[in-house]
Design a protein around this motif. Structure first.
Motif, PDB file in Angstrom:
ATOM      1  N   TYR A  35      52.478 109.280   1.311  1.00  0.00           N
ATOM      2  CA  TYR A  35      52.393 110.388   1.762  1.00  0.00           C
ATOM      3  C   TYR A  35      53.700 110.207   3.097  1.00  0.00           C
ATOM      4  O   TYR A  35      54.633 109.215   3.257  1.00  0.00           O
ATOM      5  CB  TYR A  35      51.226 109.813   2.772  1.00  0.00           C
ATOM      6  CG  TYR A  35      49.266 110.419   2.811  1.00  0.00           C
ATOM      7  CD1 TYR A  35      49.195 109.242   1.660  1.00  0.00           C
ATOM      8  CD2 TYR A  35      48.952 111.285   2.330  1.00  0.00           C
ATOM      9  CE1 TYR A  35      47.749 108.951   1.009  1.00  0.00           C
ATOM     10  CE2 TYR A  35      47.978 112.012   2.439  1.00  0.00           C
ATOM     11  CZ  TYR A  35      46.715 110.346   1.263  1.00  0.00           C
ATOM     12  OH  TYR A  35      46.038 110.424   0.450  1.00  0.00           O
ATOM     13  N   ARG A  36      54.114 111.325   4.121  1.00  0.00           N
ATOM     14  CA  ARG A  36      54.303 111.569   5.037  1.00  0.00           C
ATOM     15  C   ARG A  36      54.352 111.887   5.674  1.00  0.00           C
ATOM     16  O   ARG A  36      53.162 113.002   5.796  1.00  0.00           O
ATOM     17  CB  ARG A  36      55.683 113.005   4.322  1.00  0.00           C
ATOM     18  CG  ARG A  36      56.848 112.939   5.016  1.00  0.00           C
ATOM     19  CD  ARG A  36      57.614 113.959   4.548  1.00  0.00           C
ATOM     20  NE  ARG A  36      57.420 114.832   4.192  1.00  0.00           N
ATOM     21  CZ  ARG A  36      58.117 115.746   4.301  1.00  0.00           C
ATOM     22  NH1 ARG A  36      59.250 116.137   3.562  1.00  0.00           N
ATOM     23  NH2 ARG A  36      57.917 117.326   3.973  1.00  0.00           N
ATOM     24  N   GLN A  37      54.776 111.815   6.861  1.00  0.00           N
ATOM     25  CA  GLN A  37      53.509 112.030   8.663  1.00  0.00           C
ATOM     26  C   GLN A  37      54.678 112.319   9.266  1.00  0.00           C
ATOM     27  O   GLN A  37      56.210 111.774   9.635  1.00  0.00           O
ATOM     28  CB  GLN A  37      52.798 110.957   8.918  1.00  0.00           C
ATOM     29  CG  GLN A  37      52.128 111.493  10.332  1.00  0.00           C
ATOM     30  CD  GLN A  37      51.220 110.627  10.544  1.00  0.00           C
ATOM     31  OE1 GLN A  37      51.199 108.724  10.370  1.00  0.00           O
ATOM     32  NE2 GLN A  37      50.034 111.056  11.422  1.00  0.00           N
ATOM     33  N   GLN A  38      55.351 113.652   9.528  1.00  0.00           N
ATOM     34  CA  GLN A  38      57.192 114.075  10.945  1.00  0.00           C
ATOM     35  C   GLN A  38      56.022 113.743  12.350  1.00  0.00           C
ATOM     36  O   GLN A  38      54.996 113.818  11.764  1.00  0.00           O
ATOM     37  CB  GLN A  38      56.736 115.263  10.203  1.00  0.00           C
ATOM     38  CG  GLN A  38      57.174 115.509   8.966  1.00  0.00           C
ATOM     39  CD  GLN A  38      58.144 116.871   7.762  1.00  0.00           C
ATOM     40  OE1 GLN A  38      56.841 117.894   8.163  1.00  0.00           O
ATOM     41  NE2 GLN A  38      58.949 116.976   7.479  1.00  0.00           N
ATOM     42  N   PRO A  39      56.871 113.525  12.843  1.00  0.00           N
ATOM     43  CA  PRO A  39      56.482 113.184  13.825  1.00  0.00           C
ATOM     44  C   PRO A  39      55.801 114.440  14.185  1.00  0.00           C
ATOM     45  O   PRO A  39      55.967 115.023  14.772  1.00  0.00           O
ATOM     46  CB  PRO A  39      57.687 113.605  14.823  1.00  0.00           C
ATOM     47  CG  PRO A  39      58.371 113.091  13.863  1.00  0.00           C
ATOM     48  CD  PRO A  39      58.122 113.920  13.085  1.00  0.00           C
ATOM     49  N   GLY A  40      54.546 113.815  14.777  1.00  0.00           N
ATOM     50  CA  GLY A  40      53.260 114.367  15.594  1.00  0.00           C
ATOM     51  C   GLY A  40      52.469 115.497  14.860  1.00  0.00           C
ATOM     52  O   GLY A  40      51.221 116.421  15.126  1.00  0.00           O
ATOM     53  N   GLN A  41      52.426 115.105  13.542  1.00  0.00           N
ATOM     54  CA  GLN A  41      52.186 115.779  12.587  1.00  0.00           C
ATOM     55  C   GLN A  41      51.065 115.408  12.030  1.00  0.00           C
ATOM     56  O   GLN A  41      51.225 113.881  11.853  1.00  0.00           O
ATOM     57  CB  GLN A  41      53.157 116.251  11.225  1.00  0.00           C
ATOM     58  CG  GLN A  41      54.280 117.161  12.051  1.00  0.00           C
ATOM     59  CD  GLN A  41      53.329 118.673  12.879  1.00  0.00           C
ATOM     60  OE1 GLN A  41      52.400 119.206  12.357  1.00  0.00           O
ATOM     61  NE2 GLN A  41      54.075 118.736  13.420  1.00  0.00           N
ATOM     62  N   SER A  42      49.497 115.790  10.664  1.00  0.00           N
ATOM     63  CA  SER A  42      49.025 115.151   9.684  1.00  0.00           C
ATOM     64  C   SER A  42      50.132 113.924   8.511  1.00  0.00           C
ATOM     65  O   SER A  42      51.112 114.478   8.299  1.00  0.00           O
ATOM     66  CB  SER A  42      48.207 116.056   9.295  1.00  0.00           C
ATOM     67  OG  SER A  42      47.119 115.081   8.495  1.00  0.00           O
ATOM     68  N   LEU A  43      48.800 114.096   7.712  1.00  0.00           N
ATOM     69  CA  LEU A  43      49.627 113.158   6.752  1.00  0.00           C
ATOM     70  C   LEU A  43      49.166 113.986   5.691  1.00  0.00           C
ATOM     71  O   LEU A  43      48.578 114.621   5.010  1.00  0.00           O
ATOM     72  CB  LEU A  43      49.083 111.776   6.491  1.00  0.00           C
ATOM     73  CG  LEU A  43      48.829 110.314   7.226  1.00  0.00           C
ATOM     74  CD1 LEU A  43      48.052 110.675   8.360  1.00  0.00           C
ATOM     75  CD2 LEU A  43      48.654 109.629   6.679  1.00  0.00           C
ATOM     76  N   THR A  44      50.612 113.845   4.861  1.00  0.00           N
ATOM     77  CA  THR A  44      50.633 115.379   3.293  1.00  0.00           C
ATOM     78  C   THR A  44      51.175 114.204   2.778  1.00  0.00           C
ATOM     79  O   THR A  44      52.099 113.163   2.510  1.00  0.00           O
ATOM     80  CB  THR A  44      52.024 115.919   4.046  1.00  0.00           C
ATOM     81  OG1 THR A  44      51.889 116.956   4.928  1.00  0.00           O
ATOM     82  CG2 THR A  44      52.636 117.311   2.698  1.00  0.00           C
ATOM     83  N   LEU A  45      50.086 114.619   1.116  1.00  0.00           N
ATOM     84  CA  LEU A  45      50.420 113.834   0.276  1.00  0.00           C
ATOM     85  C   LEU A  45      51.441 114.570  -0.895  1.00  0.00           C
ATOM     86  O   LEU A  45      52.206 115.504  -0.847  1.00  0.00           O
ATOM     87  CB  LEU A  45      49.200 113.988  -0.432  1.00  0.00           C
ATOM     88  CG  LEU A  45      49.181 112.712  -1.865  1.00  0.00           C
ATOM     89  CD1 LEU A  45      48.967 112.016  -1.917  1.00  0.00           C
ATOM     90  CD2 LEU A  45      47.815 113.422  -3.127  1.00  0.00           C
ATOM     91  N   ILE A  46      52.516 112.909  -0.735  1.00  0.00           N
ATOM     92  CA  ILE A  46      53.181 113.705  -1.748  1.00  0.00           C
ATOM     93  C   ILE A  46      53.063 113.279  -3.249  1.00  0.00           C
ATOM     94  O   ILE A  46      53.181 113.973  -3.565  1.00  0.00           O
ATOM     95  CB  ILE A  46      54.939 112.613  -1.601  1.00  0.00           C
ATOM     96  CG1 ILE A  46      55.570 112.756  -0.390  1.00  0.00           C
ATOM     97  CG2 ILE A  46      55.447 112.590  -2.521  1.00  0.00           C
ATOM     98  CD1 ILE A  46      55.989 110.973   0.034  1.00  0.00           C
ATOM     99  N   ALA A  47      52.586 112.269  -3.377  1.00  0.00           N
ATOM    100  CA  ALA A  47      51.842 111.756  -5.247  1.00  0.00           C
ATOM    101  C   ALA A  47      51.285 110.968  -5.600  1.00  0.00           C
ATOM    102  O   ALA A  47      51.071 110.173  -4.602  1.00  0.00           O
ATOM    103  CB  ALA A  47      53.301 111.724  -5.739  1.00  0.00           C
TER     104      ALA A  47
END
Lengths: 117, 113
Positions: A35-47
């Motif tokens: 996952y990637r989580q940009q500052p102050g954001q939710s988690l986004t699945l990469i793969a």
């Protein structure tokens, strides 16, 4: 639950370079996720990374930019290639644990905080 | 499709109750709740499967309304340690064996003394 470690815990990199992040689990798991989580954001699945098969990438993520290896049931790596400042983020691996054959709980590693200059 | 969480933020006094909602426009297989403190990884709280079951852990419980595709997290008699950002993650019924989690935007909970 599972004990998950990630290396490095943080790094500062120059644009155009690549960084490989390692994820180690203390037990054998079938499914691992990045996952990637940009500052102050939710988690986004990469793969999704399953042992013995190619990783499955979500929309907006490609193998050339985020190559993933899954050599065995306890380890995976994610490489962030040709980095730009937009790649600055926290990268987390997670593993799926089955509880009693029914529930599929996911546990997260501590994350890798990446800053690209 | 990202589930919708509400409210975006809530501020409580210690001992007060709070409810956080998570809704999906698609049929769900499961709903997962996590709490994340600043600078730390998300910590798993509980999982709910379709079927309308309710689960609880100490003073934190959750329900899943399968008809509405909605889950609610209940924090009772909140403690200072409950502060953090709460995320729901959903697995679609159509995901098959993939079981990828899609996370909501999060609810920032602050408990004041």
């Amino acid at each position: 639950s599972a004990v998950i470690s990630q290396k490095p815990s943080r790094d500062i990199c120059q644009r155009g370079t690549s960084l490989t992040i390692q994820c180690q689990v203390d037990s054998q798991v079938t499914m691992m996720f990045w996952y990637r989580q940009q500052p102050g954001q939710s988690l986004t699945l990469i793969a999704t990374a399953n042992q013995g098969s190619e990783a499955t990438y979500e929309s907006g993520f490609v193998i050339d930019k985020f190559p993933i290896s899954r050599p065995n049931l306890t380890f995976s790596t994610l490489t962030v290639s040709n980095m730009s400042p937009e790649d600055s983020s926290i990268y987390l691996c997670s593993v799926e644990m089955t509880s009693g054959g029914i529930y599929n709980e996911q546990f997260f590693g501590p994350g890798t905080r990446l800053t690209v200059l | 499709q990202q589930p919708v969480q509400s409210p975006q933020a809530v501020i409580l006094r210690e001992g007060e109750d709070a409810v956080i909602n998570c809704s999906s426009s698609k049929a769900l297989y499961s709903v997962h709740w996590y709490r994340q403190k600043h600078g730390e990884a998300p910590v798993f709280l509980m999982i709910l499967l379709k079927g309308g079951e309710q689960k609880g852990h100490e003073k934190i419980s959750a329900s899943f309304n399968e008809k509405k595709q909605q889950s609610s997290l209940y924090l009772t008699a909140s403690q200072l340690s409950y502060s953090g950002t709460y995320f729901c993650g959903t697995v679609l019924l159509s995901s098959g064996s993939a079981r990828q989690l899609t996370f909501g935007s999060g609810t920032q909970l602050t408990v004041l003394p």
